[in-house]
Design an enzyme around this catalytic site. Sequence first.
Site, PDB file in Angstrom:
ATOM      1  N   ARG A 241       0.901  -1.201  -0.025  1.00 12.37           N
ATOM      2  CA  ARG A 241      -0.040  -0.100  -0.151  1.00 12.37           C
ATOM      3  C   ARG A 241       0.877   1.171  -0.016  1.00 12.37           C
ATOM      4  NH1 ARG A 241      -3.444  -2.991  -1.432  1.00 12.37           N
ATOM      5  NH2 ARG A 241      -5.515  -3.432  -0.490  1.00 12.37           N
ATOM      6  N   GLU A 270      -3.468   7.606  -4.231  1.00 12.14           N
ATOM      7  CA  GLU A 270      -3.972   6.851  -5.569  1.00 12.14           C
ATOM      8  C   GLU A 270      -5.297   7.049  -5.809  1.00 12.14           C
ATOM      9  OE1 GLU A 270      -2.345   2.657  -5.048  1.00 12.14           O
ATOM     10  OE2 GLU A 270      -4.551   2.074  -5.128  1.00 12.14           O
ATOM     11  N   HIS A 288      -1.552  -0.008  -9.521  1.00 14.94           N
ATOM     12  CA  HIS A 288      -2.137  -0.957  -8.833  1.00 14.94           C
ATOM     13  C   HIS A 288      -2.708  -2.349  -9.266  1.00 14.94           C
ATOM     14  CE1 HIS A 288      -4.114  -1.249  -4.431  1.00 14.94           C
ATOM     15  NE2 HIS A 288      -3.708  -2.350  -4.789  1.00 14.94           N
TER      16      HIS A 288
HETATM   17  C1  DGY Z   1      -5.386  -6.442  -2.676  1.00 19.19           C
HETATM   18  O1  DGY Z   1      -5.879  -7.396  -3.145  1.00 19.19           O
HETATM   19  O2  DGY Z   1      -5.459  -5.835  -1.319  1.00 19.19           O
HETATM   20  C2  DGY Z   1      -4.943  -5.745  -4.107  1.00 19.19           C
HETATM   21  O3  DGY Z   1      -4.228  -4.455  -3.598  1.00 19.19           O
HETATM   22  C3  DGY Z   1      -5.948  -5.307  -4.847  1.00 19.19           C
HETATM   23  O4  DGY Z   1      -5.959  -6.132  -5.958  1.00 19.19           O
END
Ligand code: DGY
Length: 355
Positions: A241, A270, A288
Site C-alpha cells: 500500500r 492513488e 495498482h
Molecule cells: C489487494 O487484494 O489488496 C490488492 O491490492 C487489490 O488487488
Amino acid sequence: MAESKPRVWVSQPLFDDVVAQLAEHFELTCETQVRSYSSDELAECLAPLDGALVTLNERIGAAEIASARNLRAVANVGVGYNNLDLDALSAAGIAATNTPDVLTETTADLGFALLMATARRITEAEAFLRDGQWGAWSFTTLLGADLHGSTLGILGMGRIGQAIARRARGFGMRVVYHNRSQLTPEVEADVGASYVGFDELLAASDHLVLVLPYTPASHHVIDTDALAKMKPTATLVNIARGGIIDEVALADALANGRLAGAGLDVFEGEPKVRPELLALKNVVLTPHIGSASLATRRAMVQLAVDNLIAAMGVGPNAGHPPSLLNADALIAANTGGAIVGAKKNGATKTTTTKR
Ligand code: DGY
C-alpha cells in the site's frame, strides 16, 4: 405473502457472470460504472442494504454504516482491507471478509516484474528508444543492476512475501526478510530466507520489496531515516500500500542519488501520483495492478461472492464464510442456515430484523 429477499449491492462493475450468482439468494443491485463515493454517498448506498460486495475504493467505517441498520456482511474484493474499519464493523455486528490466497502467486509475479524492470531500467530504456534517442549502440548505455547474485530483502513475510522468496531462489538471490514474527525454521528452509532485524534488512538489501499490510504501525515505515540506511545502489519495490512509504522522502532520495531506483504499484493518494515521482526517470510506475491477471481477478470476485453468500447465512457454507476477518462479529448458528450474530443487537437472517 412471500418473504422479500435480502438486499445486496455490488459497488463497482466486476465480472457480471460471477456476481450474477448473488441473484439466486438476494435482491441484487450492481453498479455498472466505475465510480468513487464520498462518505455521504456511501452511507446513502449502504443504508437500505443487508449485504455489500465492495472494493478497496470504498472506505467503510462508523460514519458509513451509521444508518445501515440491516447491514450484516461486507465482502471486500481484495486481500488488503485497510479500507474497512474492522473495529467499527465488528462493534456493529457486521461480518467482514477478504480474498486471500487466490491472488498470492499473481501478485508475487508482479512484484518480480517490478524488481526486474527497476533493476534493469526497462521502462526508462523503452522511453529512450521510443523518443528516438538511440542513435548508436553503446557499451555503457542504460547500465543497471543484477538480480542474480544479489541480496533481496523482503519486508512482510506472509503468503506473498514467501511466494516472492521462492521465485528469488530460482534467480540465485540471497533472501533476507523482516516480519512481525519470525517464520518457523521449516518454513524458512522451504522458502530459502533468513530473518534479520529491520535496520539490517535496510542495510543488506540490494533490492527491497515491501509486502506488509498497511496499518497505523506501518504508516511511512520507509521514511527519510529508513532510506538513509539503504545502499545508494539499492532499488525499492512497493506492491503493498502506498502509505507505507513517505513518498516525498522517496522522491528526494531518488532525485539526489541516495537510492538507485524504485518500482511502485501503489501510491498514498492513488489514483493521484505525486508529480515529484512522475518527473523521475528512475521510477517504474504501474496503476495498482498487482493481482490483475484475468484468472486471478475472476477468482477474487468468486471468493468474495462465496464469502458474502455464506456470511449472509445461505448457500452450502452458510454461516462459515471462507475468509472471515472478524469472527467476533458473527456467531454462526445452524438454525436453518441462519446466522445469528451481530454482537450488538442480534441480527438474524430476515431483512426486517434490526441490528
Ligand atoms: C489487494 O487484494 O489488496 C490488492 O491490492 C487489490 O488487488
